[in-house]
Design a protein around this motif. Structure first.
Motif, PDB file in Angstrom:
ATOM      1  N   LEU A 117       1.152  -1.274  -0.383  1.00 17.87           N
ATOM      2  CA  LEU A 117      -0.255  -0.369  -0.141  1.00 17.87           C
ATOM      3  C   LEU A 117       1.027   1.408  -0.167  1.00 17.87           C
ATOM      4  N   SER A 118       1.900   0.864   0.905  1.00 15.88           N
ATOM      5  CA  SER A 118       2.545   2.353   0.062  1.00 15.88           C
ATOM      6  C   SER A 118       3.703   2.718  -0.348  1.00 15.88           C
ATOM      7  N   GLU A 119       4.124   1.455  -0.600  1.00 15.99           N
ATOM      8  CA  GLU A 119       5.285   1.625  -2.522  1.00 15.99           C
ATOM      9  C   GLU A 119       3.446   2.210  -3.230  1.00 15.99           C
ATOM     10  N   LEU A 120       2.209   1.459  -3.082  1.00 16.24           N
ATOM     11  CA  LEU A 120       1.603   1.997  -4.653  1.00 16.24           C
ATOM     12  C   LEU A 120       1.139   3.431  -4.404  1.00 16.24           C
ATOM     13  N   LEU A 121       0.758   4.184  -2.584  1.00 19.91           N
ATOM     14  CA  LEU A 121       0.933   5.437  -3.306  1.00 19.91           C
ATOM     15  C   LEU A 121       1.340   6.010  -3.225  1.00 19.91           C
ATOM     16  N   ALA A 122       3.484   6.206  -3.047  1.00 22.11           N
ATOM     17  CA  ALA A 122       4.209   6.395  -3.278  1.00 22.11           C
ATOM     18  C   ALA A 122       4.912   6.249  -4.685  1.00 22.11           C
ATOM     19  N   HIS A 123       4.337   5.793  -5.530  1.00 23.55           N
ATOM     20  CA  HIS A 123       4.493   5.636  -6.907  1.00 23.55           C
ATOM     21  C   HIS A 123       3.331   6.531  -7.801  1.00 23.55           C
ATOM     22  N   ARG A 124       1.774   6.419  -7.426  1.00 22.84           N
ATOM     23  CA  ARG A 124       1.326   6.984  -7.831  1.00 22.84           C
ATOM     24  C   ARG A 124       0.910   8.651  -7.857  1.00 22.84           C
TER      25      ARG A 124
END
Length: 327
Positions: free
Chosen positions: A300-307
């Protein structure tokens, strides 16, 4: 609206409740560092090599390529002044929470200050910073308690005075608090069903006159923004074609405003599409039973950071925590 008022009263402190998942990027316009001699009211540049230290500290995070927002001002005796610019400087460093821990952020601030100030001044500014960080934690706790929003505002103001002292609390939040009081009083008038239209208009006018000229101008801008926002929401509900929106706005506001509003429509549509895509991907991660809690949180953290960028992450994280993402 009262909940929003509490958020305004918190003065940007609510991000701490996100547990470091969504750092808030403060405005990064260069303001320059200055020593202010209050007796002479003169400003002179401060010498130092803090820019190099800042570049190294932010090389790998969301503040890379920026300059510190805010400044440290000194009085005629060389003592630091706890003014609004100092609070802005604290917010600039703290905005990296989630990318760096509290100890690292404090060390970055120490390096920044040491390049500009003597040891005594550094110690005083760091003491204020430590109190400010403690206040932020307590303020985020208040915001999450629920209950009467107005009572929460009173508790928050008391907490500020307790942690920072009444003089600093007034310097840092006094103007915001006065405008919040105006906003709440205005809301009371609007919600009072016993008032006639004439009496309501009279009381609102009196409240507006209580504002200083700059706030009165802001109030007029906010009213205009609310009208255009309501119109845009109506266009969305009725699925009004872009050409019709432009024609009606041009007639009411002029061609330049119509063009700007059309651009905002396109930006909003793009943002809504990004939110829908993110919400769908987030739902897939949350429903994946093969993931451990730690893996799920990491994904979830990666998804938020990438988007999303640093500023957008704060908005998206707030929407997610309040279950307001598209379904």
């Amino acid at each position: 609206m009262l909940a929003v008022a509490v958020a305004v009263a918190a003065g940007g402190l609510l991000w701490w409740g996100a547990q470091g998942r969504a750092p808030h990027l403060a405005t990064t316009q260069a303001r320059g560092d200055a020593v202010i001699d209050e007796s002479a009211a003169e400003i002179a540049p401060v010498q130092g090599n803090a820019a190099t230290a800042m570049a190294a500290a932010t090389a790998r995070d969301s503040l890379r390529g920026t300059v510190a927002d805010g400044a440290v001002h000194l009085d005629g005796k060389g003592h630091p002044i706890a003014d609004r610019e100092l609070r802005r400087l604290f917010d600039y460093f703290i905005s990296r929470i989630g990318e760096r821990n509290e100890q690292q952020i404090r060390a970055d601030l120490l390096a920044y200050l040491s390049a500009r100030l003597d040891q005594g001044a550094v110690a005083q500014v760091l003491a204020w910073f430590d109190s400010y960080v403690t206040l932020q934690r307590s303020a985020s706790t208040l915001a999450g308690e629920g209950g009467d929003p107005r009572a929460a505002v009173v508790r928050l103001r008391g907490l500020r005075a307790q942690r920072m002292g009444e003089q600093i609390a007034q310097a840092w939040w006094g103007d915001e608090d006065r405008y919040l009081d105006y906003t709440l009083a205005r809301q009371d008038v609007l919600a009072d069903a016993s008032l006639s239209a004439e009496e309501r208009a009279r009381r609102l006018g009196e409240l507006d006159q209580s504002l200083d000229p700059s706030r009165q101008a802001l109030r007029r801008e906010e009213d205009a923004a609310q009208r255009t926002l309501a119109q845009s929401e109506d266009y969305i509900r009725r699925d009004v074609p872009a050409a019709q929106r432009y024609a009606e706005r041009e007639q009411e506001y002029g061609a330049q405003a119509a063009q700007r509003l059309a651009a905002l429509d396109r930006q909003r549509a793009a943002w809504d599409g990004r939110l829908r895509d993110y919400a769908s991907a987030r739902k897939s991660i949350l429903s994946d039973t093969r993931l451990s809690p730690a893996q799920r949180e990491s994904r979830l953290s990666e998804l938020l950071a990438h988007r999303f960028d640093a500023t957008e992450r704060l908005r998206v994280d707030a929407l997610a925590r309040n279950d307001l993402l598209p379904r």
